[in-house]
Design an enzyme around this catalytic site. Sequence first.
Site, PDB file in Angstrom:
ATOM      1  N   ALA A 268       0.838  -1.199   0.000  1.00 39.66           N
ATOM      2  CA  ALA A 268       0.000   0.000   0.000  1.00 39.66           C
ATOM      3  C   ALA A 268       0.873   1.249   0.000  1.00 39.66           C
ATOM      4  O   ALA A 268       2.011   1.224   0.475  1.00 39.66           O
ATOM      5  CB  ALA A 268      -0.888  -0.018   1.240  1.00 39.66           C
TER       6      ALA A 268
ATOM      7  N   GLY B  27       0.744  -5.210   1.054  1.00 41.56           N
ATOM      8  CA  GLY B  27      -0.279  -5.385   0.022  1.00 41.56           C
ATOM      9  C   GLY B  27       0.297  -6.015  -1.239  1.00 41.56           C
ATOM     10  O   GLY B  27      -0.430  -6.689  -1.981  1.00 41.56           O
TER      11      GLY B  27
ATOM     12  N   GLU C  44       0.142  -9.575  -0.513  1.00 39.91           N
ATOM     13  CA  GLU C  44      -1.284  -9.962  -0.460  1.00 39.91           C
ATOM     14  C   GLU C  44      -1.864 -10.097  -1.865  1.00 39.91           C
ATOM     15  O   GLU C  44      -2.685 -10.978  -2.124  1.00 39.91           O
ATOM     16  CB  GLU C  44      -2.069  -8.925   0.351  1.00 39.91           C
ATOM     17  CG  GLU C  44      -1.723  -8.976   1.843  1.00 39.91           C
ATOM     18  CD  GLU C  44      -2.379  -7.852   2.609  1.00 39.91           C
ATOM     19  OE1 GLU C  44      -2.067  -6.681   2.343  1.00 39.91           O
ATOM     20  OE2 GLU C  44      -3.228  -8.147   3.466  1.00 39.91           O
TER      21      GLU C  44
ATOM     22  N   GLU D 113       3.354  -5.156   7.956  1.00 41.66           N
ATOM     23  CA  GLU D 113       2.390  -4.158   8.444  1.00 41.66           C
ATOM     24  C   GLU D 113       2.571  -3.835   9.919  1.00 41.66           C
ATOM     25  O   GLU D 113       2.372  -2.686  10.333  1.00 41.66           O
ATOM     26  CB  GLU D 113       0.962  -4.635   8.173  1.00 41.66           C
ATOM     27  CG  GLU D 113       0.499  -4.457   6.731  1.00 41.66           C
ATOM     28  CD  GLU D 113       0.924  -5.593   5.802  1.00 41.66           C
ATOM     29  OE1 GLU D 113       1.776  -6.417   6.201  1.00 41.66           O
ATOM     30  OE2 GLU D 113       0.394  -5.654   4.673  1.00 41.66           O
TER      31      GLU D 113
HETATM   32  N1  3HC Z   1       4.435   3.591   0.407  1.00 43.70           N
HETATM   33  C1  3HC Z   1       4.878   4.826   0.110  1.00 43.70           C
HETATM   34  N2  3HC Z   1       6.159   5.147  -0.091  1.00 43.70           N
HETATM   35  C2  3HC Z   1       7.050   4.149   0.007  1.00 43.70           C
HETATM   36  C3  3HC Z   1       6.667   2.833   0.320  1.00 43.70           C
HETATM   37  C4  3HC Z   1       5.292   2.564   0.520  1.00 43.70           C
HETATM   38  N3  3HC Z   1       4.834   1.335   0.797  1.00 43.70           N
HETATM   39  N4  3HC Z   1       7.773   2.056   0.362  1.00 43.70           N
HETATM   40  C5  3HC Z   1       8.811   2.869   0.060  1.00 43.70           C
HETATM   41  N5  3HC Z   1       8.369   4.128  -0.153  1.00 43.70           N
HETATM   42  C6  3HC Z   1       9.174   5.304  -0.556  1.00 43.70           C
HETATM   43  C7  3HC Z   1      10.169   5.716   0.502  1.00 43.70           C
HETATM   44  O1  3HC Z   1       9.586   6.609   1.412  1.00 43.70           O
HETATM   45  C8  3HC Z   1      11.233   6.376  -0.350  1.00 43.70           C
HETATM   46  O2  3HC Z   1      10.757   7.655  -0.677  1.00 43.70           O
HETATM   47  P1  3HC Z   1      11.793   8.889  -0.836  1.00 43.70           P
HETATM   48  O3  3HC Z   1      12.710   8.500  -1.951  1.00 43.70           O
HETATM   49  O4  3HC Z   1      10.902  10.034  -1.139  1.00 43.70           O
HETATM   50  O5  3HC Z   1      12.487   8.990   0.482  1.00 43.70           O
HETATM   51  C9  3HC Z   1      11.235   5.548  -1.625  1.00 43.70           C
HETATM   52  O6  3HC Z   1       9.966   4.893  -1.654  1.00 43.70           O
HETATM   53  C10 3HC Z   1      12.319   4.483  -1.680  1.00 43.70           C
HETATM   54  O7  3HC Z   1      12.246   3.710  -0.485  1.00 43.70           O
HETATM   55  P2  3HC Z   1      13.554   3.274   0.332  1.00 43.70           P
HETATM   56  O8  3HC Z   1      14.459   4.434   0.497  1.00 43.70           O
HETATM   57  O9  3HC Z   1      13.076   2.567   1.539  1.00 43.70           O
HETATM   58  O10 3HC Z   1      14.209   2.278  -0.741  1.00 43.70           O
HETATM   59  P3  3HC Z   1      15.018   0.934  -0.481  1.00 43.70           P
HETATM   60  O11 3HC Z   1      15.380   0.469  -1.833  1.00 43.70           O
HETATM   61  O12 3HC Z   1      16.047   1.120   0.562  1.00 43.70           O
HETATM   62  O13 3HC Z   1      13.934  -0.099   0.161  1.00 43.70           O
HETATM   63  C11 3HC Z   1      11.845  -1.273   0.334  1.00 43.70           C
HETATM   64  C12 3HC Z   1      12.852  -0.549  -0.589  1.00 43.70           C
HETATM   65  C13 3HC Z   1      12.472  -2.533   0.920  1.00 43.70           C
HETATM   66  C14 3HC Z   1      10.645  -1.622  -0.502  1.00 43.70           C
HETATM   67  C15 3HC Z   1      11.440  -0.324   1.495  1.00 43.70           C
HETATM   68  O14 3HC Z   1      11.065   0.915   0.935  1.00 43.70           O
HETATM   69  C16 3HC Z   1      10.297  -0.780   2.339  1.00 43.70           C
HETATM   70  O15 3HC Z   1      10.474  -1.620   3.196  1.00 43.70           O
HETATM   71  N6  3HC Z   1       9.092  -0.209   2.151  1.00 43.70           N
HETATM   72  C17 3HC Z   1       7.949  -0.399   2.993  1.00 43.70           C
HETATM   73  C18 3HC Z   1       7.291  -1.729   2.798  1.00 43.70           C
HETATM   74  C19 3HC Z   1       6.080  -1.850   3.693  1.00 43.70           C
HETATM   75  O16 3HC Z   1       6.105  -1.635   4.882  1.00 43.70           O
HETATM   76  N7  3HC Z   1       4.954  -2.241   3.066  1.00 43.70           N
HETATM   77  C20 3HC Z   1       3.733  -2.432   3.764  1.00 43.70           C
HETATM   78  C21 3HC Z   1       2.848  -1.270   3.509  1.00 43.70           C
HETATM   79  S1  3HC Z   1       1.356  -1.411   4.425  1.00 43.70           S
HETATM   80  C22 3HC Z   1       0.346  -2.329   3.438  1.00 43.70           C
HETATM   81  O17 3HC Z   1       0.753  -2.807   2.421  1.00 43.70           O
HETATM   82  C23 3HC Z   1      -1.058  -2.459   3.924  1.00 43.70           C
HETATM   83  C24 3HC Z   1      -1.784  -3.543   3.226  1.00 43.70           C
HETATM   84  O18 3HC Z   1      -1.841  -4.668   4.055  1.00 43.70           O
HETATM   85  C25 3HC Z   1      -3.161  -3.138   2.874  1.00 43.70           C
END
Ligand code: 3HC
Length: 704
Positions: free
Chosen positions: A63, A102, A105, A125
């Site tokens: 997400a 997501g 998922e 999450e």
């Molecule tokens: N949503 C919005 N922005 C995100 C994002 C996300 N899920 N994941 C990464 N970004 C953004 C970061 O803020 C960053 O933005 P910036 O350049 O403006 O600072 C950019 O994307 C690059 O991210 P990273 O610097 O973290 O890049 P890396 O290559 O080091 O890491 C990654 C990549 C492993 C994918 C890491 O970004 C990460 O772990 N992201 C979060 C994953 C996460 O927690 N997902 C779950 C979301 S909740 C969900 O999905 C709910 C669902 O169940 C409905």
Amino acid sequence: MPEPVARTQNGRIAVLTIDNPPVNGLGAEVRRGLDREVKAALADAGTAAVVIAGRGKMLSAGADIREFGKPQQEPILPKVLAVIEDAAKPVVAAIHGHALGGGLELTLACHYRVAAAGTRVALPEVTLGIVPGAGGTQRLPRLAGVKTALELMTTGEMVPVKRAQALGIVDEVVDGDVVEAAVKFAEDLLAKGAKPRRTRDRDDKLAEARATPNLIAEFRQGLKRSARGQESPFAVVDCVEAALAKPFDEGMAFERATFQRLVGSDQAAALRHAFFAEREAAKVKDVPEDTPAAPIKRGAVLGLGTMGAGIAICFANAGIPVRVLETSQDLLDKGLARIRGTYAGMVERKRLDQAEMDRRMALVAGTTQMADLADCDAVVEAVFEDMALKKEIFAKLDAACPTAAIIATNTSSLDVDAIAAATKRPERVIGMHFFSPANVMRLVETVRGKKTSPATIAATMALDKKLGKVAALVGVCDSFVGNRMYYAYQRQANFSLEEGALPQQVDKAMQDFGFPMGPFATGDLAGVDVGWRIRKQRAAQRAAQGLPPDPRRYSPIADRIAEMGRYGQKTGAGWYRYEKGGRAPMPDPEIEKLILTVSQEKGIARRSFTDQEIVERCMFPLVNEGAKILEEGIAQRASDIDVVWLFGYGFPRWRGGPMYWADRIGLDKVYATMSRLYANDKDWCEPAPLLAKLAREGKKFADV
Ligand code: 3HC
Ligand code: NAI
């Protein structure tokens, strides 16, 4: 604007490609695109099967976190995924890079999953204070089993693809182009006449868990320790319990309601702050992202004591050859043995295999000669904390290292500018303040001196990242950001003892607040003698300069404990006593007596403290010091200070960091308490002008 989801045709197979850089987040546009293209592919008579893939570095990181806390836009992800799962044509996920939250998922709702080698999947999450909200809690237990699903979803652990395959999450792992492989996989399905295979229809793994009646209760019990203070891991268990007890659709409704409740919670907001703070910290205001940063191909570490050995391990772990230098062959051998011992421990605990340990050890080359540093790109100095010695060494390093090399110091308190002045390249000198144990703790306070160049900052921050660290850029001041704030905290903890509290009460209050340990148990771990020696040294320096002793309020309890030879865990006694070889702190009547004596000597009438008073007494002066640091420009932004505390001091992440926490409480309240403390403590509790100003204006640190 290019479409965030494109559909192309490969014979009978429709390939849907998500294209939403940088991480293919599943924001509203992507959800709309997926919904539209899936429906179009299902309606298309020429399409017999569908492949869903991602462009760029990964399938999807889930997400779009930036949408959380705002009104939700249709179609919500669970609805899009229901269309996929209910499709009458087989749908195959082509996974590469990452499939997170997501993103994973989405694949669980597909009927089959093909993944590229090197892929990692997770439902992280809980690290954002929520539960998976698009069927993860209902589908993952059906595929991977209840216990495994609980473990993965309550920790957010990243799972390498081979393990994901073994757990039944992924069907096939392929080398080479994953989209091609998924198309071929779909063709094979069609050739075999295979039908859609809905995850929701599986019940075998749930039935297994139903036959183990205590499974859920025992898991919940274990979380009480490992997830203390956090809401979302417990909510994950509730959702999985619903998966076991209810039909799929009801389980989904339960998950949705739980997700909605948590996404608006204080903990989720704090954890989102922590997520973005960590990424923001990598950005330096006057160092543009395109600043050329020469990669560090060869490193060196000077001094193989506690810190140096840990830092050398960081280099080897990152695959960077590292030369390590000690003053004698004997000390070098001891240092190398320390490194080998750390790795051997990891092999023993099965965290590393022997071949990998050998590979990493082969990257570490010992020497006693500065001349051997002639080919390194960056050196980290970690010798004794002594300015004269550091200056002497920096002058020598300046002569021995290539002119372009970065020379960094791991000093925890000394003036980086004074150290840089011992060289002819102050622009290439910087502080890299690792935390102990350096191979474990993620934080590196990266200290820019007055003359440190943008290129040096960019290269060092890139090196920090390569070493697996989180860098916070700070300026030069006594003890930098973290320790300077920690001293304010520790000082008030000590004063509260003189006034009526006991170490075990203070520690419990701070542990309940969410720290892994209170200040006194931490003191015993770090060594009560460390601060005592520094204080003696500083007092001697003042005396040598003809200055009188520091007149500010001072608690002598820690010094008295050190003078008793009670240095902490290492001597079996400190603020607490310890069973032989044990680590559990036990309150000691002898220390209680000492504390009462000091109160009496100072003529302080002891009184009782509530836990909340202890928390405010210790934390508000810490925040106040943070305000001074911000005002002085030592930290770039309040959220960088939060990063220091999250990654260097075990501050509870679900509270966001001390500055964020104070913002949430309201700076007027923090200011009012500081003013009250100031009435009794003119030496240490003067409210920072910035705090006073923000409180007056009804603003937050985040507004600075
Ligand atoms: N949503 C919005 N922005 C995100 C994002 C996300 N899920 N994941 C990464 N970004 C953004 C970061 O803020 C960053 O933005 P910036 O350049 O403006 O600072 C950019 O994307 C690059 O991210 P990273 O610097 O973290 O890049 P890396 O290559 O080091 O890491 C990654 C990549 C492993 C994918 C890491 O970004 C990460 O772990 N992201 C979060 C994953 C996460 O927690 N997902 C779950 C979301 S909740 C969900 O999905 C709910 C669902 O169940 C409905
Ligand atoms: P230590 O005493 O464990 O190790 C210092 C090592 O430097 C010794 O092995 C010594 O032989 C070696 N050394 C001394 N002079 C040398 C020289 N001329 N050339 C090569 N090696 C030399 O000290 P520790 O704890 O590792 O601290 C090192 C530095 O790291 C200090 O500046 C300290 O302030 C800083 N630091 C320490 C932390 C800690 O928790 N111990 C945390 C963060 C920083």
